[in-house]
Design an enzyme around this catalytic site. Sequence first.
Site, PDB file in Angstrom:
ATOM      1  N   SER A   1       4.813  12.777  -1.806  1.00 50.74           N
ATOM      2  CA  SER A   1       4.898  13.418  -3.125  1.00 50.74           C
ATOM      3  C   SER A   1       4.616  14.919  -3.057  1.00 50.74           C
ATOM      4  CB  SER A   1       3.909  12.765  -4.087  1.00 50.74           C
ATOM      5  OG  SER A   1       4.114  11.376  -4.150  1.00 50.74           O
TER       6      SER A   1
HETATM    7  N1  SAH Z   1       1.532   8.062  -1.787  1.00 56.34           N
HETATM    8  C1  SAH Z   1       2.628   8.340  -0.892  1.00 56.34           C
HETATM    9  C2  SAH Z   1       3.916   8.501  -1.653  1.00 56.34           C
HETATM   10  C3  SAH Z   1       4.934   7.559  -1.111  1.00 56.34           C
HETATM   11  S1  SAH Z   1       6.409   7.336  -2.047  1.00 56.34           S
HETATM   12  C4  SAH Z   1       2.330   9.530  -0.001  1.00 56.34           C
HETATM   13  O1  SAH Z   1       1.291  10.192  -0.189  1.00 56.34           O
HETATM   14  O2  SAH Z   1       3.094   9.789   0.927  1.00 56.34           O
HETATM   15  C5  SAH Z   1       6.119   5.759  -2.752  1.00 56.34           C
HETATM   16  C6  SAH Z   1       5.900   4.626  -1.802  1.00 56.34           C
HETATM   17  O3  SAH Z   1       5.757   3.440  -2.597  1.00 56.34           O
HETATM   18  C7  SAH Z   1       7.037   4.350  -0.833  1.00 56.34           C
HETATM   19  O4  SAH Z   1       6.550   4.401   0.477  1.00 56.34           O
HETATM   20  C8  SAH Z   1       7.501   2.949  -1.209  1.00 56.34           C
HETATM   21  O5  SAH Z   1       7.908   2.169  -0.091  1.00 56.34           O
HETATM   22  C9  SAH Z   1       6.242   2.366  -1.849  1.00 56.34           C
HETATM   23  N2  SAH Z   1       6.457   1.245  -2.769  1.00 56.34           N
HETATM   24  C10 SAH Z   1       7.457   1.036  -3.650  1.00 56.34           C
HETATM   25  N3  SAH Z   1       7.297  -0.134  -4.307  1.00 56.34           N
HETATM   26  C11 SAH Z   1       6.147  -0.683  -3.816  1.00 56.34           C
HETATM   27  C12 SAH Z   1       5.451  -1.906  -4.082  1.00 56.34           C
HETATM   28  N4  SAH Z   1       5.888  -2.800  -4.961  1.00 56.34           N
HETATM   29  N5  SAH Z   1       4.316  -2.158  -3.381  1.00 56.34           N
HETATM   30  C13 SAH Z   1       3.855  -1.265  -2.466  1.00 56.34           C
HETATM   31  N6  SAH Z   1       4.479  -0.109  -2.174  1.00 56.34           N
HETATM   32  C14 SAH Z   1       5.616   0.183  -2.838  1.00 56.34           C
END
Ligand code: SAH
Length: 220
Positions: free
Chosen positions: A68
Amino acid sequence: MKKKIQRLLDEIESEYRYTRGMTGKASLDPRVKAALSDTPRDKFVPQGSIDSAFDNNPLSIGYGQTISQPYIVALMTDLLALEAEDVVLEIGTGSGYQAAILSQLCNQVYSIEYVEALAATARARFEKLGYDNIEIMAGNGFDGWPEHAPYDGIIVTAAATQIPPPLIEQLKPGGRMVIPVGRPYSHQELKLVEKNRDGDISIKDILGVVFVPFQGERYE
Ligand code: SAH
């Protein structure tokens, strides 16, 4: 490196001032600022993006997912208003950057990641960098992580179409949840969900945002 982080912090502060009318936050909490300043974002991005690691932008981390934007990481962390003894649940580990920031402001972070390969990479990264109060599980965060509930804070970093009820259940009275809600790749609203001491829920809209979609939602 120090210069790059300082520039990033300045940009975040300026975006805070710009959005204060919506978020109610005029400046970064000093503790959040310290955590951002102590977290090497270049260690959380793919090799090819290292030069952009300290830009105030989201970056691709593969599998169609992103790390993000630092301003959003700062704001979501700030909204959780963590205390040192708090236990936090994150849905969407991704690169692990958000979890690393949280881990410096609370006692324990539990983080769930849908994409197994991302969960494995983040786990290895935490071990290498010495973050020892973050536990990762590969799976669907829709159900939360009941074994460690209730949580003082819950942070969801993928956009859900509704707030998953298990997450509301697993929030401690007095706890807060920050979650983007909306349709995939369309208007999404970052929401602050608070559960008061009596267990009543209040929800505030904070800011329009764009997140990757929440996978595997299953509402009745
Ligand atoms: N917090 C992360 C942002 C990652 S983007 C960072 O600091 O890099 C969002 C993430 O949510 C992705 O990796 C995606 O695979 C995950 N995601 C999406 N749906 C999800 C779910 N139902 N359970 C767990 N993770 C999920």
